[in-house]
Scaffold this motif. Structure first.
Motif, PDB file in Angstrom:
ATOM      1  N   ALA A  30      12.014  -4.995 -18.588  1.00  0.00           N
ATOM      2  CA  ALA A  30      10.827  -5.856 -18.644  1.00  0.00           C
ATOM      3  C   ALA A  30      10.744  -6.774 -17.438  1.00  0.00           C
ATOM      4  CB  ALA A  30      10.837  -6.671 -19.929  1.00  0.00           C
ATOM      5  N   SER A  31      11.907  -7.356 -17.050  1.00  0.00           N
ATOM      6  CA  SER A  31      11.929  -8.264 -15.906  1.00  0.00           C
ATOM      7  C   SER A  31      11.614  -7.518 -14.611  1.00  0.00           C
ATOM      8  CB  SER A  31      13.302  -8.933 -15.806  1.00  0.00           C
ATOM      9  OG  SER A  31      13.339  -9.800 -14.696  1.00  0.00           O
ATOM     10  N   ASN A  32      12.203  -6.326 -14.455  1.00  0.00           N
ATOM     11  CA  ASN A  32      11.924  -5.520 -13.255  1.00  0.00           C
ATOM     12  C   ASN A  32      10.467  -5.078 -13.206  1.00  0.00           C
ATOM     13  OD1 ASN A  32      14.539  -5.657 -12.254  1.00  0.00           O
ATOM     14  ND2 ASN A  32      15.225  -3.866 -13.413  1.00  0.00           N
ATOM     15  N   ALA A  33       9.901  -4.761 -14.371  1.00  0.00           N
ATOM     16  CA  ALA A  33       8.490  -4.356 -14.424  1.00  0.00           C
ATOM     17  C   ALA A  33       7.591  -5.512 -14.013  1.00  0.00           C
ATOM     18  CB  ALA A  33       8.143  -3.888 -15.830  1.00  0.00           C
ATOM     19  N   ARG A  34       7.914  -6.733 -14.499  1.00  0.00           N
ATOM     20  CA  ARG A  34       7.126  -7.913 -14.122  1.00  0.00           C
ATOM     21  C   ARG A  34       7.111  -8.086 -12.603  1.00  0.00           C
ATOM     22  NH1 ARG A  34      10.043 -10.992 -18.089  1.00  0.00           N
ATOM     23  NH2 ARG A  34       8.869 -11.255 -20.025  1.00  0.00           N
ATOM     24  N   LYS A  35       8.298  -7.993 -11.993  1.00  0.00           N
ATOM     25  CA  LYS A  35       8.401  -8.184 -10.540  1.00  0.00           C
ATOM     26  C   LYS A  35       7.623  -7.106  -9.788  1.00  0.00           C
ATOM     27  CE  LYS A  35      13.018 -10.219 -10.935  1.00  0.00           C
ATOM     28  NZ  LYS A  35      14.471  -9.984 -10.709  1.00  0.00           N
ATOM     29  N   PHE A  36       7.714  -5.884 -10.286  1.00  0.00           N
ATOM     30  CA  PHE A  36       7.020  -4.770  -9.641  1.00  0.00           C
ATOM     31  C   PHE A  36       5.513  -4.969  -9.688  1.00  0.00           C
ATOM     32  CE2 PHE A  36       4.833  -0.681  -9.920  1.00  0.00           C
ATOM     33  CZ  PHE A  36       5.310  -0.034  -8.789  1.00  0.00           C
ATOM     34  N   PHE A  37       4.967  -5.280 -10.863  1.00  0.00           N
ATOM     35  CA  PHE A  37       3.518  -5.444 -10.992  1.00  0.00           C
ATOM     36  C   PHE A  37       3.021  -6.666 -10.240  1.00  0.00           C
ATOM     37  CE2 PHE A  37       4.258  -2.953 -15.053  1.00  0.00           C
ATOM     38  CZ  PHE A  37       3.707  -1.797 -14.553  1.00  0.00           C
ATOM     39  N   GLU A  38       3.857  -7.713 -10.196  1.00  0.00           N
ATOM     40  CA  GLU A  38       3.474  -8.909  -9.446  1.00  0.00           C
ATOM     41  C   GLU A  38       3.436  -8.616  -7.950  1.00  0.00           C
ATOM     42  OE1 GLU A  38       5.167 -13.436  -8.630  1.00  0.00           O
ATOM     43  OE2 GLU A  38       5.873 -12.312 -10.384  1.00  0.00           O
ATOM     44  N   LYS A  39       4.423  -7.840  -7.478  1.00  0.00           N
ATOM     45  CA  LYS A  39       4.492  -7.483  -6.060  1.00  0.00           C
ATOM     46  C   LYS A  39       3.225  -6.787  -5.601  1.00  0.00           C
ATOM     47  CE  LYS A  39       7.174  -4.536  -2.895  1.00  0.00           C
ATOM     48  NZ  LYS A  39       8.400  -3.705  -2.747  1.00  0.00           N
ATOM     49  N   TYR A  40       2.699  -5.889  -6.416  1.00  0.00           N
ATOM     50  CA  TYR A  40       1.517  -5.116  -6.042  1.00  0.00           C
ATOM     51  C   TYR A  40       0.215  -5.705  -6.589  1.00  0.00           C
ATOM     52  CZ  TYR A  40       4.552  -1.510  -4.147  1.00  0.00           C
ATOM     53  OH  TYR A  40       5.473  -0.831  -3.386  1.00  0.00           O
ATOM     54  N   ASN A  41       0.316  -6.936  -7.113  1.00  0.00           N
ATOM     55  CA  ASN A  41      -0.874  -7.628  -7.631  1.00  0.00           C
ATOM     56  C   ASN A  41      -1.598  -6.810  -8.702  1.00  0.00           C
ATOM     57  OD1 ASN A  41      -2.596  -9.867  -7.710  1.00  0.00           O
ATOM     58  ND2 ASN A  41      -4.014  -8.960  -6.236  1.00  0.00           N
ATOM     59  N   LEU A  42      -0.818  -6.231  -9.600  1.00  0.00           N
ATOM     60  CA  LEU A  42      -1.346  -5.445 -10.717  1.00  0.00           C
ATOM     61  C   LEU A  42      -1.349  -6.292 -11.984  1.00  0.00           C
ATOM     62  CD1 LEU A  42       0.613  -2.174  -9.928  1.00  0.00           C
ATOM     63  CD2 LEU A  42      -1.882  -2.321 -10.050  1.00  0.00           C
ATOM     64  N   PRO A  43      -2.057  -5.866 -13.022  1.00  0.00           N
ATOM     65  CA  PRO A  43      -2.001  -6.585 -14.300  1.00  0.00           C
ATOM     66  C   PRO A  43      -0.558  -6.690 -14.802  1.00  0.00           C
ATOM     67  CG  PRO A  43      -3.765  -4.965 -14.313  1.00  0.00           C
ATOM     68  CD  PRO A  43      -2.987  -4.726 -13.065  1.00  0.00           C
ATOM     69  N   THR A  44      -0.263  -7.705 -15.580  1.00  0.00           N
ATOM     70  CA  THR A  44       1.091  -7.879 -16.091  1.00  0.00           C
ATOM     71  C   THR A  44       1.426  -6.775 -17.098  1.00  0.00           C
ATOM     72  OG1 THR A  44       0.390  -9.239 -17.964  1.00  0.00           O
ATOM     73  CG2 THR A  44       0.845 -10.378 -15.868  1.00  0.00           C
ATOM     74  N   PRO A  45       2.735  -6.516 -17.338  1.00  0.00           N
ATOM     75  CA  PRO A  45       3.109  -5.528 -18.356  1.00  0.00           C
ATOM     76  C   PRO A  45       2.503  -5.824 -19.729  1.00  0.00           C
ATOM     77  CG  PRO A  45       5.012  -6.097 -17.023  1.00  0.00           C
ATOM     78  CD  PRO A  45       3.919  -7.032 -16.617  1.00  0.00           C
ATOM     79  N   LYS A  46       2.451  -7.094 -20.070  1.00  0.00           N
ATOM     80  CA  LYS A  46       1.876  -7.468 -21.365  1.00  0.00           C
ATOM     81  C   LYS A  46       0.401  -7.081 -21.435  1.00  0.00           C
ATOM     82  CE  LYS A  46       1.224 -11.381 -24.500  1.00  0.00           C
ATOM     83  NZ  LYS A  46       1.396 -12.851 -24.680  1.00  0.00           N
ATOM     84  N   SER A  66      -1.283  -0.192  -4.035  1.00  0.00           N
ATOM     85  CA  SER A  66      -0.250   0.201  -3.072  1.00  0.00           C
ATOM     86  C   SER A  66      -0.798   0.178  -1.651  1.00  0.00           C
ATOM     87  CB  SER A  66       0.263   1.602  -3.425  1.00  0.00           C
ATOM     88  OG  SER A  66       1.216   2.039  -2.490  1.00  0.00           O
ATOM     89  N   ASN A  67      -2.006   0.710  -1.468  1.00  0.00           N
ATOM     90  CA  ASN A  67      -2.633   0.688  -0.150  1.00  0.00           C
ATOM     91  C   ASN A  67      -2.836  -0.735   0.346  1.00  0.00           C
ATOM     92  OD1 ASN A  67      -3.429   3.127   1.343  1.00  0.00           O
ATOM     93  ND2 ASN A  67      -4.339   3.760  -0.585  1.00  0.00           N
ATOM     94  N   ASP A  68      -3.362  -1.599  -0.514  1.00  0.00           N
ATOM     95  CA  ASP A  68      -3.622  -2.990  -0.134  1.00  0.00           C
ATOM     96  C   ASP A  68      -2.335  -3.708   0.250  1.00  0.00           C
ATOM     97  OD1 ASP A  68      -6.282  -2.575  -0.636  1.00  0.00           O
ATOM     98  OD2 ASP A  68      -6.307  -3.603  -2.579  1.00  0.00           O
ATOM     99  N   TYR A  69      -1.293  -3.488  -0.556  1.00  0.00           N
ATOM    100  CA  TYR A  69      -0.022  -4.180  -0.303  1.00  0.00           C
ATOM    101  C   TYR A  69       0.575  -3.763   1.034  1.00  0.00           C
ATOM    102  CZ  TYR A  69       4.889  -5.436  -0.556  1.00  0.00           C
ATOM    103  OH  TYR A  69       6.134  -5.935  -0.264  1.00  0.00           O
ATOM    104  N   TRP A  70       0.679  -2.447   1.273  1.00  0.00           N
ATOM    105  CA  TRP A  70       1.330  -1.981   2.493  1.00  0.00           C
ATOM    106  C   TRP A  70       0.481  -2.227   3.724  1.00  0.00           C
ATOM    107  CZ3 TRP A  70       6.183  -1.765   2.640  1.00  0.00           C
ATOM    108  CH2 TRP A  70       6.916  -1.426   1.499  1.00  0.00           C
ATOM    109  N   GLU A  71      -0.828  -2.155   3.589  1.00  0.00           N
ATOM    110  CA  GLU A  71      -1.683  -2.452   4.744  1.00  0.00           C
ATOM    111  C   GLU A  71      -1.516  -3.904   5.159  1.00  0.00           C
ATOM    112  OE1 GLU A  71      -6.340  -2.135   6.230  1.00  0.00           O
ATOM    113  OE2 GLU A  71      -5.668  -1.014   4.470  1.00  0.00           O
ATOM    114  N   ASN A  72      -1.540  -4.820   4.178  1.00  0.00           N
ATOM    115  CA  ASN A  72      -1.359  -6.244   4.493  1.00  0.00           C
ATOM    116  C   ASN A  72       0.030  -6.513   5.064  1.00  0.00           C
ATOM    117  OD1 ASN A  72      -3.916  -6.979   3.611  1.00  0.00           O
ATOM    118  ND2 ASN A  72      -3.260  -7.329   1.508  1.00  0.00           N
TER     119      ASN A  72
END
Length: 242
Positions: A30-46, A66-72
């Motif tokens: 759950a903690s790793n999922a939160r960090k992953f979704f936050e990194k890519y500015n995605l909705p939270t796991p919840k 993914s495109n937005d994150y890596w381009e920036n």
């Protein structure tokens, strides 16, 4: 996302429990999922568990994120690296090779040319100015071919007098690709613009001066790779003969 689509499964219940109880910096799923979704500015796991997107919607959502994150990320990195100033970040960045590689056919000699060009465009090809940075006391930045200026990328590609004949011969091919004398003259009379079109003709800085078709971008890239190879080969021959 597969777990989110199986609300009756044990894995789903464990994930739900972890989302409620796990610390922010724990090593749980759950903690790793939160960090992953936050990194890519995605909705939270919840949020995703409460409203599970379809597979098609999730695929599109993640690809855009993914495109937005890596381009920036790459644009920020390029802004801090002066050696990368000639390189254009492609859009989109995921599943979209740079024009340098997109224009290279799977032939050994073309791949070797592309490797030379890649090192020049990223500033990692060892010229005299690069060598001097590693050994200032014993290496001079002065060009070994003409002996008049520091050997930078710009000098090698656009102004070294010892390479003027190769330059003139190869510019004839560029003129044919552009098929517009006025544009060709504008480019060749501006040393910065000429270096840019040699290193990366897709760069946004060129858009106000020349609009290239996809075929022209491919032709210019292949021409520039051959041109860079000729310069580097001739450079090595001159140095070895001294």
């Amino acid at each position: 996302m597969n777990i989110a689509r199986l609300p009756e499964s044990v894995e789903y219940k464990i994930l739900r429990r972890q989302l409620l109880m796990a610390e922010q910096d724990s090593k749980t799923l759950a903690s790793n999922a939160r960090k992953f979704f936050e990194k890519y500015n995605l909705p939270t796991p919840k949020e995703l568990l409460e409203e599970v997107p379809t597979k098609d919607k999730w695929k599109k959502m993640f690809k855009k994120a993914s495109n937005d994150y890596w381009e920036n990320t790459w644009r920020q990195e390029l802004a801090t690296q002066s050696t990368m100033k000639y390189l254009q970040v492609q859009h989109p960045v995921v599943d979209n090779p740079h024009n340098l590689w997109k224009s290279t056919r799977p032939k050994q000699h073309e791949v070797q040319r592309a490797e030379i060009k890649a090192r020049l465009i990223t500033g990692t090809f060892i010229l005299q100015t690069n060598a001097m940075k590693f050994n200032k006391s014993e290496v001079s930045a002065t060009c070994k071919l003409c002996g008049s200026d520091d050997e930078t990328r710009e000098h090698l590609l656009g102004s070294c007098s010892a390479l003027s004949q190769i330059r003139e011969e190869n510019l004839t091919r560029l003129k044919a690709i552009l098929s517009n004398y006025n544009i060709f003259t504008t480019i060749t009379q501006d040393s910065g613009m000429l270096i840019q079109i040699i290193l990366d003709c897709t760069h946004s800085s060129l858009k106000d001066h020349v609009i290239l078709s996809r075929d022209q971008e491919t032709d210019i890239e292949r021409w520039s790779q051959a041109y860079c190879e000729r310069l580097i080969t001739h450079r090595a021959q001159i140095i070895s003969s001294k």
